[in-house]
Scaffold this motif. Structure first.
Motif, PDB file in Angstrom:
ATOM      1  N   ARG A 405       0.819  -1.137  -0.137  1.00  0.00           N
ATOM      2  CA  ARG A 405      -0.145   0.059   0.025  1.00  0.00           C
ATOM      3  C   ARG A 405       0.885   1.271   0.087  1.00  0.00           C
ATOM      4  NH1 ARG A 405      -2.870  -1.244   5.143  1.00  0.00           N
ATOM      5  NH2 ARG A 405      -0.757  -2.466   5.579  1.00  0.00           N
ATOM      6  N   GLN A 406       0.548   2.249  -0.857  1.00  0.00           N
ATOM      7  CA  GLN A 406       1.370   3.160  -0.910  1.00  0.00           C
ATOM      8  C   GLN A 406       0.454   4.613  -0.712  1.00  0.00           C
ATOM      9  OE1 GLN A 406       3.103   2.657  -4.793  1.00  0.00           O
ATOM     10  NE2 GLN A 406       4.988   1.691  -4.025  1.00  0.00           N
ATOM     11  N   ALA A 407       1.143   5.715  -0.186  1.00  0.00           N
ATOM     12  CA  ALA A 407       0.293   6.915   0.150  1.00  0.00           C
ATOM     13  C   ALA A 407       1.353   8.068  -0.277  1.00  0.00           C
ATOM     14  CB  ALA A 407      -0.203   6.959   1.363  1.00  0.00           C
ATOM     15  N   LEU A 408       0.714   8.975  -1.169  1.00  0.00           N
ATOM     16  CA  LEU A 408       1.422  10.347  -1.406  1.00  0.00           C
ATOM     17  C   LEU A 408       0.934  11.304  -0.834  1.00  0.00           C
ATOM     18  CD1 LEU A 408       4.073  11.673  -2.443  1.00  0.00           C
ATOM     19  CD2 LEU A 408       2.740  11.805  -4.633  1.00  0.00           C
ATOM     20  N   ASP A 409       1.432  12.108   0.171  1.00  0.00           N
ATOM     21  CA  ASP A 409       0.829  13.244   0.807  1.00  0.00           C
ATOM     22  C   ASP A 409       1.533  14.476   0.111  1.00  0.00           C
ATOM     23  OD1 ASP A 409      -1.442  13.218   2.897  1.00  0.00           O
ATOM     24  OD2 ASP A 409       0.070  11.540   3.675  1.00  0.00           O
ATOM     25  N   THR A 410       0.751  15.398  -0.574  1.00  0.00           N
ATOM     26  CA  THR A 410       1.133  16.537  -1.248  1.00  0.00           C
ATOM     27  C   THR A 410       0.620  17.825  -0.320  1.00  0.00           C
ATOM     28  OG1 THR A 410       1.753  15.253  -3.139  1.00  0.00           O
ATOM     29  CG2 THR A 410       1.605  17.899  -3.142  1.00  0.00           C
ATOM     30  N   ARG A 411       1.329  18.543   0.278  1.00  0.00           N
ATOM     31  CA  ARG A 411       0.871  19.634   0.900  1.00  0.00           C
ATOM     32  C   ARG A 411       1.354  20.990   0.015  1.00  0.00           C
ATOM     33  NH1 ARG A 411       0.908  16.083   5.126  1.00  0.00           N
ATOM     34  NH2 ARG A 411      -0.965  16.140   6.521  1.00  0.00           N
ATOM     35  N   ASP A 412       0.229  21.752  -0.386  1.00  0.00           N
ATOM     36  CA  ASP A 412       0.785  22.990  -0.957  1.00  0.00           C
ATOM     37  C   ASP A 412       0.144  23.979  -0.117  1.00  0.00           C
ATOM     38  OD1 ASP A 412       2.028  21.875  -3.235  1.00  0.00           O
ATOM     39  OD2 ASP A 412       0.338  21.666  -4.354  1.00  0.00           O
ATOM     40  N   ALA A 413       1.026  24.853   0.227  1.00  0.00           N
ATOM     41  CA  ALA A 413       0.447  25.838   1.405  1.00  0.00           C
ATOM     42  C   ALA A 413       1.120  27.111   1.000  1.00  0.00           C
ATOM     43  CB  ALA A 413       0.975  25.433   2.844  1.00  0.00           C
ATOM     44  N   PHE A 414       0.254  27.983   1.464  1.00  0.00           N
ATOM     45  CA  PHE A 414       0.918  29.685   1.062  1.00  0.00           C
ATOM     46  C   PHE A 414       0.212  30.651   2.326  1.00  0.00           C
ATOM     47  CE2 PHE A 414      -3.094  29.948  -1.195  1.00  0.00           C
ATOM     48  CZ  PHE A 414      -3.496  31.326  -0.823  1.00  0.00           C
ATOM     49  N   ARG A 415       1.118  31.542   2.800  1.00  0.00           N
ATOM     50  CA  ARG A 415       0.570  32.507   3.623  1.00  0.00           C
ATOM     51  C   ARG A 415       1.150  33.778   3.301  1.00  0.00           C
ATOM     52  NH1 ARG A 415       3.366  34.228   8.118  1.00  0.00           N
ATOM     53  NH2 ARG A 415       1.991  35.129  10.162  1.00  0.00           N
ATOM     54  N   VAL A 416       0.206  34.776   3.564  1.00  0.00           N
ATOM     55  CA  VAL A 416       0.387  36.213   3.418  1.00  0.00           C
ATOM     56  C   VAL A 416       0.034  37.070   4.611  1.00  0.00           C
ATOM     57  CG1 VAL A 416       0.284  36.115   0.806  1.00  0.00           C
ATOM     58  CG2 VAL A 416      -1.649  36.591   2.062  1.00  0.00           C
ATOM     59  N   LEU A 417       0.911  37.814   4.882  1.00  0.00           N
ATOM     60  CA  LEU A 417       0.631  38.897   6.122  1.00  0.00           C
ATOM     61  C   LEU A 417       1.013  40.207   5.768  1.00  0.00           C
ATOM     62  CD1 LEU A 417       1.288  38.484   9.890  1.00  0.00           C
ATOM     63  CD2 LEU A 417       2.594  40.119   8.681  1.00  0.00           C
ATOM     64  N   VAL A 418       0.292  41.153   6.123  1.00  0.00           N
ATOM     65  CA  VAL A 418       0.564  42.579   5.946  1.00  0.00           C
ATOM     66  C   VAL A 418       0.106  43.412   7.391  1.00  0.00           C
ATOM     67  CG1 VAL A 418      -1.608  43.157   5.199  1.00  0.00           C
ATOM     68  CG2 VAL A 418       0.232  44.671   4.536  1.00  0.00           C
ATOM     69  N   GLY A 419       0.979  44.362   7.713  1.00  0.00           N
ATOM     70  CA  GLY A 419       0.838  44.689   8.867  1.00  0.00           C
ATOM     71  C   GLY A 419       1.552  46.398   9.081  1.00  0.00           C
ATOM     72  N   PHE A 420       1.024  46.884  10.104  1.00  0.00           N
ATOM     73  CA  PHE A 420       1.447  48.497  10.306  1.00  0.00           C
ATOM     74  C   PHE A 420       1.796  48.493  11.647  1.00  0.00           C
ATOM     75  CE2 PHE A 420      -0.977  48.596   6.369  1.00  0.00           C
ATOM     76  CZ  PHE A 420      -0.426  49.197   5.633  1.00  0.00           C
ATOM     77  N   ASP A 421       2.970  49.172  12.158  1.00  0.00           N
ATOM     78  CA  ASP A 421       3.318  49.533  13.298  1.00  0.00           C
ATOM     79  C   ASP A 421       4.032  50.615  13.511  1.00  0.00           C
ATOM     80  OD1 ASP A 421       5.983  48.966  12.730  1.00  0.00           O
ATOM     81  OD2 ASP A 421       5.914  47.180  13.603  1.00  0.00           O
ATOM     82  N   GLY A 422       4.141  51.422  14.887  1.00  0.00           N
ATOM     83  CA  GLY A 422       4.730  52.540  14.865  1.00  0.00           C
ATOM     84  C   GLY A 422       4.613  52.961  16.060  1.00  0.00           C
ATOM     85  N   GLU A 423       4.914  54.342  16.252  1.00  0.00           N
ATOM     86  CA  GLU A 423       4.804  54.839  17.673  1.00  0.00           C
ATOM     87  C   GLU A 423       3.678  55.835  17.456  1.00  0.00           C
ATOM     88  OE1 GLU A 423       6.841  54.448  20.297  1.00  0.00           O
ATOM     89  OE2 GLU A 423       7.851  52.886  18.998  1.00  0.00           O
ATOM     90  N   ILE A 424       2.888  55.947  18.641  1.00  0.00           N
ATOM     91  CA  ILE A 424       1.863  56.842  18.833  1.00  0.00           C
ATOM     92  C   ILE A 424       2.239  58.321  19.399  1.00  0.00           C
ATOM     93  CG2 ILE A 424      -0.496  57.204  19.652  1.00  0.00           C
ATOM     94  CD1 ILE A 424      -0.890  54.370  19.754  1.00  0.00           C
ATOM     95  N   GLY A 425       3.299  58.020  20.399  1.00  0.00           N
ATOM     96  CA  GLY A 425       3.570  59.103  21.146  1.00  0.00           C
ATOM     97  C   GLY A 425       3.705  58.838  22.647  1.00  0.00           C
TER      98      GLY A 425
END
Length: 963
Positions: A405-425
């Motif tokens: 018995r043979q099994a082949l697991d193919t996992r195609d994955a992607f992730r995108v992230l965008v953010g903003f940071d900074g000083e308020i004061g």
């Protein structure tokens, strides 16, 4: 020697702090010693908290794995390093073939990988399963700056899934230049090779206001079969009557070459009597009958992988840009394509009430006579005669003609992230980010067998040339004797399948952090508040054959479709109380709380309170209480029924001394659940694995944990370069989400040895075949009783300069010790039943992976000019079979009552040829230690291959070129 501290630029939400002293695993310092060290102290975020502060005080136990550790171990995959940490119990990895699913996971404190939250740069990452766990194969080891491990629960800070703690991967994101590296890895036998090539490039732009980093990787791991090592050539089983000296294959001293009762010659359970008086137990190649003996069992081991092959492509990009003094934009993108095959022995076709034609030429005359005596009225004419067929009660046929018995697991994955940071004061900052991730898992299955077509093809005409039901192109199937199946029959019964799993996750969070002023005269009060929204959706769509259950070799399964979202609000406060006072160099309180509203579990609270106290500059004491919660995940809630085959012991078989002794209550219950009268304790269960039926439960509610940690950090001024941390942890999880009773073996134990009530949910979960063997055990998800663990962690680091070395200028020596003492690890499946499974210091079918009471790593590193040499010593205490603690057996009842202590030594080096070229290499398990042979209580390959090295000494060599 130099104490290295770093702060990731920009984000107050990013986990930081801890230190890397030398190379390897170190503890986090709660306080700096007055030092001679060259160090610029910046505002950092302490691991386990989101509050920016100017010290490194941390109320939770913390360990840091530096980037050097991955290089010194030659780790191609992240789990190779994490699995060896004393705080972890190995999860799935490169040797997890059966069980296994092609992923690699981390399991803090042995509480389950689904209770360990894995983060990348302080944020949730790609999920690999519907349980929400992260496949560590998707994290590039070369790009890791460090790994920060917080143990003891962190739900109040990071939300659900952090019941056992957090593993945070801090990645390099501000790279300049180009670096290309390659590595080759093999064993002393010249097999099981691994290849790894990666490139990292990056640079600044816009006059240094921005930076972009790109990473690409290709990794390949070749297969190694269990038959390629003498250690795992035979599937060993228990047999105390074998008193011969143990040979190199493990046979002897109570172990035999066991295997499966599903054999190429077809095993018959409860078969009729042959003319010579023997029971029909199996078939010879000519179709004649013979009794079945233990020597006939099929050795399935050689057809299984000992090292799973793997091919992985990975690309990762990170960038940030300072838009103005108050706004910085950052982004991350990752793509991974990972292929991991699995291979199992040919399908074991176990079928009940199999209809056959006694007049078939497939049977020799002795079998025809025996079958003639068990004909029934199959044609419905009211007369039992030669026109009727017979039923074999239960058979097991190993379909070797159909291939593995043979099994082949193919996992195609992607992730995108965008953010903003900074000083308020005024000391305040913000961080807002959104991420989207998707995983598509395609599982291709080959060489399985259709149950319905098997039954159709076995029932042939009197001359054996055609099927009685010749629809769909049926070809006669002769399974009655090894090697008798034609290629036409194989073509008719062989099936392949494709399963598809799709997982989508979205995460939106915003955090504001800063200071509220000096309330007590001891320092600024720190505060972080935030909101978070998460949405998880996933769908598992099995192939039609699997969904219908019309398969004999792979686990059948129904669709699993579902999702949930949650809205969360959280806050943390760091409150300095005293500083610079006698017996109170520093005293600080910390508070945290999180409110979450789940679309499935409803509203839940988690909270924490901690205190750090440094009576003098050299010593800091810390303690924390956390109320952690974990809401059920998609798999736990919505999983369609699926089957699996865990190791288990039938208390009604001859494996139970109480059954053999004739315990009246046990005998009565065994017979009431289907064991034929007089057979309790008299039969040997067919296989060491018993089929379980597993499934989701939409009525599950959240589990909760009370976590206590107490510790001390010692940084003596009189011994510069020395740091020691000692921490006690105690975790109790109530209403723990698990399988009913804690699993198949526990259900059997509770039913027959504890509850002994036929009407109980545990006994009702068990079905038996007509010959008495367990057929299936239903082990659906449930909120069970309690899970408890407690222990002590000890970490020590010391660095010193010495005069000797291979090059001029002397050397530095760094010593890093990390150890754990497990005091308690127990599972109570049902509080009303009261059964407690003690798992500290054990291994086996009830507790699973070995959990040594004592274990440690000691890395010694010498740096001399361009050369670095490092020796790592990993020690695992001995463990005993869990049947001794939990099954009432004595050591004399078991051929392998204990697994002895193991010592593993790894030696490695790095050498800077010049400023552009570095060579590195080493050897793991340099003394080629082999694990103790295990029989019935093993996981796979006659051992536990993710805990103990079953492959042997490995050698690796690599080069890194920088431009």
């Amino acid at each position: 020697m130099k104490l290295r501290r770093s702060a990731l630029m920009g984000s107050a939400a990013t986990l930081l702090a801890s230190f890397a002293l030398g190379a390897g695993v170190t503890g986090a310092s709660a306080q700096d010693a007055d030092s001679d060290f060259d160090m610029d102290l910046e505002e950092v975020t302490v691991t386990g908290s989101r509050i920016v502060r100017r010290d490194l005080t941390a109320p939770s136990p913390i360990s840091t794995v530096g980037a050097e550790e991955f290089q010194l171990t030659g780790a191609q995959n992240v789990e190779q390093v994490l699995a060896t940490l004393p705080q972890t119990i190995p999860g799935f990895g490169g040797s997890s073939n059966n069980p296994g699913d092609g992923t690699a996971t981390v399991d803090l404190r042995g509480l389950g990988s689904f209770r360990t939250l894995v983060l990348v740069n302080g944020r949730r990452y790609l999920q690999s399963r519907q349980s929400g766990t992260v496949d560590l194969n998707t994290i590039p080891s070369t790009l890791i700056e460090r790994v920060e491990v917080v143990t003891g629960g962190a739900s109040a800070v990071y939300g659900s899934d952090a019941m056992a703690g957090v593993v945070n991967f801090v990645m390099k994101d501000d790279y300049e230049g180009l670096e290309v590296s390659g590595q080759y890895d093999t064993t002393i036998h010249g097999d099981a090779e691994k290849y790894n090539i990666d490139a990292t490039m990056g640079g600044n732009f816009a006059d240094g206001r921005g930076n972009a980093t790109l990473f690409v990787n290709y990794a390949k791991r070749k297969s190694l079969m269990q038959g390629d090592r003498k250690f795992s050539t035979f599937a060993l089983g228990d047999d105390l009557s074998n008193t011969d000296a143990q040979d190199e294959f493990g046979i002897g001293d109570g172990l035999v070459a066991g295997g499966s009762s599903g054999i190429p010659g077809t095993r018959v359970f409860g078969g009729p009597t042959l003319p010579n008086g023997d029971n029909l137990g199996r078939f010879n190649p000519d179709g004649s009958g013979a009794p079945f003996t233990a020597a006939d069992r099929f050795n399935y081991a050689p057809d299984n992988f000992l090292q799973l092959p793997q091919e992985r492509w990975m690309a990762s990009a990170m960038a940030h840009y300072q838009i103005n003094d108050s706004v910085r934009m950052y982004t991350e993108a990752t793509f991974v394509s990972n292929k991991v095959p699995q291979e199992l022995a040919p399908t074991p076709a176990f079928l009940g009430t199999l209809e056959v034609n006694p007049d078939s030429p497939f049977f020799a005359s002795d079998v025809q006579t025996a079958l003639d005596g068990i004909r029934t009225d199959t044609n419905g004419d009211g007369i039992v005669d030669g026109d009727d067929n017979a039923f074999l009660p239960f058979i097991g046929r190993r379909m070797v003609e159909n291939g593995p018995r043979q099994a082949l697991d193919t996992r195609d994955a992607f992730r995108v992230l965008v953010g903003f940071d900074g000083e308020i004061g005024d000391g305040w900052s913000y961080d807002v980010s959104y991420s989207y991730a998707r995983v598509d898992n395609f599982q291709f299955l080959k060489n399985d067998v259709s149950d319905s077509r098997f039954r159709q093809a076995v029932l042939v005409t009197d001359d054996g040339t055609a099927c009685q039901d010749d629809s769909a192109g049926c070809a006669p199937l002769n399974v009655f004797g090894a090697g008798n199946i034609s290629q036409e029959a194989i073509g008719f019964i062989n099936i392949s399948a494709t399963n598809v799993t799709e997982i989508e996750t979205q995460n939106l969070q915003g955090i504001v952090s800063g200071t509220l002023g000096d309330w007590t005269g001891a320092g600024e009060v720190g505060l972080a508040i935030g909101v978070e929204y998460r949405k998880d959706d996933s769908a598992f769509t099995p192939d039609t054959f699997l969904a219908s259950g019309d398969v004999l070799g792979f686990n059948a399964g129904e669709p699993t479709v579902g999702g949930f979202d949650t809205y969360e609000v959280f806050a943390e406060m760091a409150l300095p109380l005293i500083t610079g006072a006698p017996m109170a160099e520093n005293l600080e309180a910390s508070l945290a709380a999180r409110y979450a509203d789940y679309s499935t579990a409803g509203s839940v609270w988690s909270y924490a309170a901690g205190l750090t106290w440094a009576p003098i500059a050299d010593i800091s004491l810390r303690g924390q209480y956390q109320r952690a919660v974990r809401a059920p995940n998609v798999l736990e809630l919505f999983q369609g029924n699926a089957n699996g085959f865990p190791g288990a012991v039938d208390p009604c078989s001859d494996a139970n001394p109480d059954a053999v002794a004739g315990n009246a209550a046990l005998v009565s219950l065994c017979e009431a659940t289907g064991v034929p009268a007089g057979l309790t304790g008299q039969f040997t269960q067919a296989n060491t694995q018993i089929e379980g039926i597993f499934g989701g439960n939409p009525d599950l509610f959240e589990e909760s944990a009370d976590t206590y940690t107490f510790g001390a950090v010692i940084t003596p001024e009189a011994l510069p370069g020395f740091t020691m941390t000692v921490d006690y942890y105690d975790i109790t999880i109530d209403d723990a989400i698990s399988t009913l009773g804690g699993g198949v073996n526990n259900i059997l134990d509770i039913c027959y040895n504890n509850v002994q009530d036929l009407s109980s949910i545990y006994c009702q979960a068990i079905t038996r075949r007509s010959n008495g063997d367990v057929d299936t055990v239903f082990a659906g998800n449930a909120n069970i009783g309690q899970v408890k663990t407690a222990g002590v962690d000890l970490q020590m680091s010391y660095g010193m300069d010495v005069d000797f070395g291979f090059f001029e200028g002397g050397s530095s020596l760094d010593f890093n010790f990390v150890g754990t003492h497990v005091i308690n690890n127990e599972v109570t499946p049902d509080l009303f039943v009261g059964t407690v499974n003690d798992c500290e210091g054990t291994f086996g079918n009830t507790c699973g992976e070995p959990d040594p009471k004592y274990r440690f790593n000691l890395r010694t590193t010498m740096t001399n000019g361009p050369l670095q040499l490092s020796l790592n010593w990993r020690w695992l205490d001995s463990v005993e079979d869990d049947q001794i603690k939990n099954g009432g057996l004595s050591a004399s009842d078991l051929p392998v009552p204990t697994l002895g202590a193991e010592n593993y030594f790894d030696l490695s080096f790095t050498y800077d040829v010049n400023e552009n070229l570095q060579m590195y290499g080493g050897a793991r398990n340099i003394f080629n230690n082999k694990p103790t042979f295990v029989g019935d209580s093993q996981e796979q390959a006659n051992t536990f291959p993710e805990t103990y090295d079953a492959i042997g000494t490995r050698l690796f060599l690599g080069a890194r070129v920088r431009f």
